[in-house]
Design a protein around this motif. Structure first.
Motif, PDB file in Angstrom:
ATOM      1  N   TYR A 154       0.858  -1.185   0.000  1.00 58.33           N
ATOM      2  CA  TYR A 154       0.000   0.000   0.000  1.00 58.33           C
ATOM      3  C   TYR A 154       0.895   1.236   0.000  1.00 58.33           C
ATOM      4  N   VAL A 155       0.594   2.206  -0.859  1.00 57.43           N
ATOM      5  CA  VAL A 155       1.365   3.449  -0.960  1.00 57.43           C
ATOM      6  C   VAL A 155       0.431   4.618  -0.644  1.00 57.43           C
ATOM      7  N   GLY A 156       0.684   5.307   0.469  1.00 59.15           N
ATOM      8  CA  GLY A 156      -0.254   6.365   0.867  1.00 59.15           C
ATOM      9  C   GLY A 156      -1.658   5.815   0.946  1.00 59.15           C
ATOM     10  N   GLY A 157      -1.778   4.586   1.401  1.00 57.46           N
ATOM     11  CA  GLY A 157      -3.023   3.845   1.293  1.00 57.46           C
ATOM     12  C   GLY A 157      -4.156   4.343   2.178  1.00 57.46           C
ATOM     13  N   VAL A 158      -5.351   4.384   1.592  1.00 60.73           N
ATOM     14  CA  VAL A 158      -6.565   4.642   2.368  1.00 60.73           C
ATOM     15  C   VAL A 158      -6.918   3.343   3.090  1.00 60.73           C
ATOM     16  N   ILE A 159      -6.859   3.372   4.401  1.00 58.90           N
ATOM     17  CA  ILE A 159      -7.237   2.212   5.211  1.00 58.90           C
ATOM     18  C   ILE A 159      -8.739   2.245   5.454  1.00 58.90           C
ATOM     19  N   GLU A 160      -9.206   3.358   5.970  1.00 60.72           N
ATOM     20  CA  GLU A 160     -10.648   3.593   6.140  1.00 60.72           C
ATOM     21  C   GLU A 160     -10.948   5.042   5.794  1.00 60.72           C
TER      22      GLU A 160
END
Length: 302
Positions: A154-160
């Protein structure tokens, strides 16, 4: 003797020029095709690199397209992999459904990724998701598990899509949903600028801005309500997962995002790029490409 030396030098120069031409041509070669997602949306897919190499599927973020990954697709360091990109629904050259349900239902994004994996015949791919692309991977894991992938980055990933993890920019997000064209386009430019701590060169920024203008307004309005099955997806995954964030991210809060992910899955590793904003793969290209290569090799070697 001197004449022979000159001839040898010219021969070497010609050989070097030929190698450069071949190298440039190989980098430019791309296989383009379309597939159809289970709900009927046409998805544009692109492939480059070594067709027999380890598959790596690169999934862009909101307002992006496959062009977001040009620094990876054109990297000589990564040409040994089979690099697969695609335009998410509502983006780039892919279909743009007119109903909000096509974007709010997280399962549809998951099915779309599953269709790309299946149609491309990508065996045991490594998934790389930027921003919204990370949420797509989470929904894929919830729907399909991780048996058919080698790992996920995940790169700069939106988790929630929660206030403690997403930086508030109310004017920007309201502008993205505005029916007024000027307001809408200005908001896209502002959103794109927020992706970078170090802004890209003018030509790259203009290309990415034009790219953003292709994105469906319906999608932009609906995607903040996208469902993310985090517990069943990221929380249940057992394959290797690495989270990379820029410490200067102006869109996603790195520390709360990593903390939330680690609560759900203790196997997750994370890394922070101190000089980057939301797009480390464009802001610290060489470092990111090295880290990507190392991760892919780690999770795919027997």
């Amino acid at each position: 003797m001197r004449h022979s030396i000159v001839l040898i030098a010219l021969h070497r120069l010609a050989l070097l020029s030929l190698l450069l031409v071949v190298s440039t041509a190989s980098l430019a070669e791309t296989k383009d095709y379309t597939i159809t997602a289970p709900d009927g949306v046409t998805i544009a897919v692109q492939e480059s690199g070594d067709p027999d190499g380890q598959p790596v599927i690169l999934i862009h973020g909101l307002l992006g397209s496959h062009l977001s990954w040009e620094a990876q697709v054109r990297s000589p360091e990564l040409q040994g992999y089979r690099l697969i990109t695609y335009d998410l629904r509502g983006h780039g050259l892919s279909g743009k459904p007119g109903e909000a349900e096509a974007y709010t239902d997280g399962r549809r994004w998951a099915d779309e990724l599953a269709a790309v994996i299946s149609a491309s015949n990508a065996h045991n791919p490594v998934l790389v998701g930027w921003s919204l692309g990370a949420a797509v991977i989470t929904n894929y894991l919830a729907a399909y598990g991780d048996d058919r992938i080698a790992g996920a980055l995940y790169v700069g990933g939106v988790i929630e899509l929660q206030p403690d993890q997403i930086v508030a920019h109310p004017e920007v997000y309201q502008g993205l949903g505005s029916p007024d064209l000027r307001t809408h386009l200005d908001a896209e430019r502002a959103f794109l600028a927020l992706c970078f701590q170090t802004q890209p060169d003018a030509a790259t920024f203009q290309r990415l801005l034009a790219n953003a203008a292709l994105a469906s307004p319906t999608m932009q309005d609906a995607v903040p309500s996208m469902t993310i099955s985090i517990a069943e997806g990221l929380g249940a995954a057992r394959k290797p997962m690495l989270l990379l964030y820029g410490a200067q991210d102006a869109l996603v809060q790195p520390e709360p995002s990593v903390a939330r992910a680690e609560v759900l899955n203790s196997h997750i590793r994370s890394r922070m790029y101190s000089e980057s904003g939301h797009a480390p793969f464009l802001e610290e290209v060489d470092r990111f490409n090295r880290d990507l290569s190392v991760f892919v090799d780690e999770v795919t070697q027997p």
